[in-house]
Design a protein around this motif. Structure first.
Motif, PDB file in Angstrom:
ATOM      1  N   HIS A 148       1.056  -0.981  -0.102  1.00 31.97           N
ATOM      2  CA  HIS A 148       0.435  -0.107   0.222  1.00 31.97           C
ATOM      3  C   HIS A 148       0.547   1.522  -0.132  1.00 31.97           C
ATOM      4  CE1 HIS A 148      -2.737   2.849   1.453  1.00 31.97           C
ATOM      5  NE2 HIS A 148      -3.475   2.309   1.062  1.00 31.97           N
ATOM      6  N   SER A 149       2.079   1.303   0.988  1.00 34.08           N
ATOM      7  CA  SER A 149       2.898   2.403   0.847  1.00 34.08           C
ATOM      8  C   SER A 149       3.455   2.481  -0.641  1.00 34.08           C
ATOM      9  CB  SER A 149       3.746   1.976   2.287  1.00 34.08           C
ATOM     10  OG  SER A 149       4.828   2.843   2.124  1.00 34.08           O
ATOM     11  N   ASN A 150       4.147   1.015  -1.296  1.00 34.59           N
ATOM     12  CA  ASN A 150       4.646   2.163  -2.211  1.00 34.59           C
ATOM     13  C   ASN A 150       3.499   2.378  -3.517  1.00 34.59           C
ATOM     14  OD1 ASN A 150       7.229   0.652  -1.333  1.00 34.59           O
ATOM     15  ND2 ASN A 150       7.165  -1.371  -2.574  1.00 34.59           N
ATOM     16  N   ASN A 151       2.742   1.440  -3.481  1.00 37.11           N
ATOM     17  CA  ASN A 151       1.787   2.380  -4.785  1.00 37.11           C
ATOM     18  C   ASN A 151       1.476   3.487  -4.356  1.00 37.11           C
ATOM     19  OD1 ASN A 151       1.204  -0.177  -5.473  1.00 37.11           O
ATOM     20  ND2 ASN A 151      -0.426  -0.550  -3.914  1.00 37.11           N
ATOM     21  N   ALA A 152       1.474   3.928  -2.406  1.00 33.33           N
ATOM     22  CA  ALA A 152       1.101   5.496  -3.088  1.00 33.33           C
ATOM     23  C   ALA A 152       2.159   6.453  -3.360  1.00 33.33           C
ATOM     24  CB  ALA A 152       1.051   5.912  -0.910  1.00 33.33           C
ATOM     25  N   SER A 153       3.517   6.122  -2.578  1.00 31.48           N
ATOM     26  CA  SER A 153       4.700   6.515  -3.308  1.00 31.48           C
ATOM     27  C   SER A 153       4.350   6.198  -4.940  1.00 31.48           C
ATOM     28  CB  SER A 153       6.147   5.482  -2.883  1.00 31.48           C
ATOM     29  OG  SER A 153       6.681   6.627  -3.142  1.00 31.48           O
ATOM     30  N   VAL A 154       4.334   5.600  -5.387  1.00 31.87           N
ATOM     31  CA  VAL A 154       3.957   6.090  -6.870  1.00 31.87           C
ATOM     32  C   VAL A 154       3.350   7.326  -7.971  1.00 31.87           C
ATOM     33  CG1 VAL A 154       4.343   4.307  -9.169  1.00 31.87           C
ATOM     34  CG2 VAL A 154       5.374   2.971  -7.018  1.00 31.87           C
ATOM     35  N   ILE A 155       2.360   6.901  -7.048  1.00 30.86           N
ATOM     36  CA  ILE A 155       1.229   7.605  -7.298  1.00 30.86           C
ATOM     37  C   ILE A 155       1.956   8.947  -7.424  1.00 30.86           C
ATOM     38  CG2 ILE A 155      -1.504   8.102  -7.458  1.00 30.86           C
ATOM     39  CD1 ILE A 155      -0.048   5.860  -8.869  1.00 30.86           C
ATOM     40  N   SER A 156       1.791   9.016  -6.420  1.00 28.24           N
ATOM     41  CA  SER A 156       2.496  10.347  -5.506  1.00 28.24           C
ATOM     42  C   SER A 156       3.243  10.526  -5.832  1.00 28.24           C
ATOM     43  CB  SER A 156       3.000  10.133  -4.157  1.00 28.24           C
ATOM     44  OG  SER A 156       3.598  11.733  -3.644  1.00 28.24           O
ATOM     45  N   LEU A 157       4.944   9.924  -6.056  1.00 23.69           N
ATOM     46  CA  LEU A 157       5.699  11.082  -7.527  1.00 23.69           C
ATOM     47  C   LEU A 157       5.181  10.675  -8.958  1.00 23.69           C
ATOM     48  CD1 LEU A 157       8.250   8.303  -6.588  1.00 23.69           C
ATOM     49  CD2 LEU A 157       8.323  11.304  -6.345  1.00 23.69           C
ATOM     50  N   LEU A 158       4.627  10.266  -9.689  1.00 24.75           N
ATOM     51  CA  LEU A 158       4.092  10.557 -11.089  1.00 24.75           C
ATOM     52  C   LEU A 158       2.677  11.767 -10.834  1.00 24.75           C
ATOM     53  CD1 LEU A 158       3.120   6.655 -12.235  1.00 24.75           C
ATOM     54  CD2 LEU A 158       4.757   8.467 -13.138  1.00 24.75           C
ATOM     55  N   LYS A 159       2.181  11.848  -9.558  1.00 21.32           N
ATOM     56  CA  LYS A 159       0.798  13.110 -10.093  1.00 21.32           C
ATOM     57  C   LYS A 159       1.781  14.357 -10.320  1.00 21.32           C
ATOM     58  CE  LYS A 159      -0.276  13.841  -4.913  1.00 21.32           C
ATOM     59  NZ  LYS A 159       0.263  14.802  -5.487  1.00 21.32           N
ATOM     60  N   ASP A 160       3.093  14.158  -9.274  1.00 21.09           N
ATOM     61  CA  ASP A 160       3.699  15.571  -8.948  1.00 21.09           C
ATOM     62  C   ASP A 160       4.566  15.546 -10.526  1.00 21.09           C
ATOM     63  OD1 ASP A 160       2.959  16.071  -6.613  1.00 21.09           O
ATOM     64  OD2 ASP A 160       4.159  15.331  -5.912  1.00 21.09           O
TER      65      ASP A 160
END
Length: 556
Positions: free
Chosen positions: A329-341
């Motif tokens: 879950h944390s990895n998914n959040a990190s990936v999405i956060s990096l891509l959205k920015d």
């Protein structure tokens, strides 16, 4: 000389007797159970269990004597195989391979169960140590094995602090020390687990050396030691330490860790997890991701899921499973956060999807990527989710979905409706605002037509759900919602009414036995399935309940 030999024999006998005494338990009252073919545990009788040399053998084993007539209820040689399980406080069970059945001892006292369990573990460690051949090459007598066990305990104690509890350090990571390290990991209590995990992570050479030992044993096809390394790696994972997970799931160690887990002693054949990951798992990028950290997180997340769901599903306890899920879950959040920015990445994605010269296969992959991207955004905090959806709306995501809904590919149409539902669950006004501003109101028309198109039943329900949320009068009122309702009644309600009206056969005709009905008029002549008509009726009923002031002016 004979006299000297006699004294040596006598001394040897005394030593053997002392060794036996150290391993012979006081009699513990137990019930013996055997698993029958029907899966039911049969009571074999009640007696007293002890650990002693099996008669006619030089091996230690469990013996249960009947409490009434002293007959032997059970005789079992203790092996080094990982077959024994302690359940709750008073049960020890195992799979007897010679008898091809499961056996269990149910103890009257929890203390007696713990006493026997500790002795079984001691004997197993001794046997594992003996297999390594670290003390002596070739077979050895049982009394010598017991002495080896004493030496191993002495070595183990040397790594503890003066109070005899906390470990000061781990033994050096060498093949001869694997039994000590395995014992330390497997027998650590809750408090010790944290300290052992800390010792492992503080030793920067721990995992490199474990990997080197594994590779050496694999090259030499040393199956016994590979089985021990499997148990060690499994035990390290069950320490449930985030800092250990960061190391073993890193690119540097993960494939060797997975390799060690291929040698499960309870599985008759060596598994081929590394070959599968190398030869059959292909990372397909619908659009190139430049951020190396994002790609690394994606790879790591897949490997965690593979280990959790494929390699160790029957071994992981609830706490470790929860930790791995949290890591995913944390990895998914990190990936999405990096891509959205990464504004440039989002723009490249949408520009690629709008391009007229891409193949249908590429378009399909891009839509499915966007669907997964939006789905995984649920791992973000709510505020960041809302900000992401607003950014995607501003970049033109609804134009992309409008184009998707006109495709002939049902899979990407389903992905498109899923994306719309995600947006509606986050903020319905984003989609309402787009529909109000859109010339020709084509997206709303596509959603209405989607209800009567022959898709799967699940997709019909998705179209129905989208229209319900868009026109839900119980949500916070707003100008956009009222305009959407007005557009629906003015331009699309008659279409749905025609679908229902045209499906009714003239009275002069007998009711058709067909599973479909014919639709004509404004609804474009084709056959409509009953489940589609049911969804249309549900939407009309929804309109009656939510918009009585509008629906009463319509002639249904």
């Amino acid at each position: 000389m004979a006299e000297q030999e006699g004294r040596d024999a006598e001394a040897g006998g005394d030593a053997a007797a002392a060794a036996v005494a150290s391993h012979t338990s006081s009699m513990q009252r137990v019930k013996v159970y055997r698993l029958a073919d029907g899966g039911k545990w049969d009571d074999q009788g009640t007696g007293y269990v002890s650990i002693d040399y099996i008669e006619g053998s030089k091996e230690l084993g469990l013996t249960v004597l009947d409490e009434d007539d002293n007959d032997t209820l059970l005789m079992h040689n203790i092996t080094s195989d990982d077959i024994y399980r302690k359940q709750e406080e008073t049960i020890i069970s195992w799979r007897d391979r010679e008898a091809a059945t499961d056996l269990a001892l149910s103890f009257q006292e929890a203390a007696g169960c713990s006493y026997i369990w500790e002795h079984i573990c001691d004997i197993q460690r001794n046997l594992q140590f003996s297999n390594l051949g670290a003390l002596e090459v070739g077979p050895r007598q049982s009394s010598e094995s017991l002495e080896a066990s004493r030496i191993m305990h002495s070595n183990d104690d040397s790594f503890r602090s003066a109070n005899g509890g906390e470990f000061r350090e781990l033994p050096p990571v060498e093949l001869s020390n694997l039994p000590f390290i395995l014992k330390t990991v497997l027998e650590a209590g809750i408090t010790d687990q944290m300290h052992v995990a800390e010792l492992i992570t503080q030793d920067n050479d721990f995992f490199p050396k474990i990997v080197d030992i594994f590779r050496m044993c694999e090259d030499l096809e040393n199956i016994d030691d590979l089985h021990m390394i499997f148990k060690l790696v499994k035990g390290i994972i069950l320490l449930n330490s985030p800092s250990i997970f960061d190391k073993i799931f890193s690119d540097e160690f993960i494939l060797d860790i997975i390799g060690a887990l291929e040698y499960d002693p309870e599985v008759p054949r060596v598994q081929n997890h590394r070959a599968f990951l190398k030869d059959h798992v292909v990372f397909k990028e619908a659009i190139r991701i430049e951020n190396v950290s994002v790609v690394s997180k994606i790879h790591q997340t897949y490997r965690i899921g593979y280990l959790k769901d494929v390699i160790l599903p029957r071994i992981l306890d609830d706490a470790t499973l929860a930790s791995l899920n949290t890591m995913i879950h944390s990895n998914n959040a990190s990936v999405i956060s990096l891509l959205k920015d990464d504004t440039l990445f989002i723009r490249r994605l949408f520009a690629r999807m709008r391009s007229s010269d891409i193949s249908m296969e590429s378009k399909r992959e891009l839509v499915l990527f966007l669907h997964e991207f939006c789905t995984l955004s649920k791992s973000l905090p709510l505020v960041q989710q809302l900000r992401l959806f607003r950014d995607l709306s501003g970049e033109g995501v609804f134009e992309i979905i409008s184009d998707v809904l006109q495709s002939q590919d049902r899979k990407i149409i389903s992905a498109g409706t899923d994306i719309l539902i995600l947006f509606l669950n986050q903020d319905p006004n984003l989609l309402r605002s787009y529909i109000v501003q859109q010339e020709g109101n084509s997206l709303l028309g596509l959603l209405v037509k989607g209800m009567v198109t022959d898709f799967s039943e699940e997709m019909h329900c998705q179209f129905l759900e989208i229209l319900r949320i868009l026109m839900d009068s119980f949500t916070t009122s707003g100008a956009h919602r009222d305009v959407v309702i007005e557009i629906f009644y003015e331009r699309h309600l008659d279409y749905l009414v025609d679908v229902i009206a045209s499906s009714c056969p003239p009275r002069s005709l007998s009711r058709s036995s067909s599973n479909s009905v014919h639709v004509g008029g404004n609804a474009e002549g084709h056959c409509i399935k009953p489940e589609i008509l049911l969804n249309v009726c549900e939407l009309l009923c929804f309109c009656v309940v939510h918009h009585p002031y509008r629906i009463k002016y319509c002639s249904v």
